[in-house]
Motif scaffolding. Structure first.
Motif: not given
Length: 68
Positions: A28-36
């Protein structure tokens, strides 16, 4: 000062896996970072060269050697 801009690309899934492994974070954290980040479509408008870092390391290392 730069004379060229190089973009290193790989699939979003591979980015996520590498980020999770490197930073020891959740999916989830990785997904959030990539979406930024900017989308690849936006990023590809600017570089002089695009290097594919998705598979064989020797392939992109050889490409870098050719560009230098």
């Amino acid at each position: 000062i730069c004379t060229e801009i190089w973009l290193v690309k790989c699939t979003k899934e591979l980015q996520k896996k590498r980020l999770i492994k490197r930073d020891k974070i959740s999916e989830k954290e990785a997904y959030e970072i990539l979406n930024l980040q900017l989308s690849f479509e936006e990023k590809r408008k600017h570089p002089d060269f695009i290097l594919d870092n998705s598979d064989d390391q020797n392939k992109w290392i050889n490409t870098i050697r050719e560009l230098i």
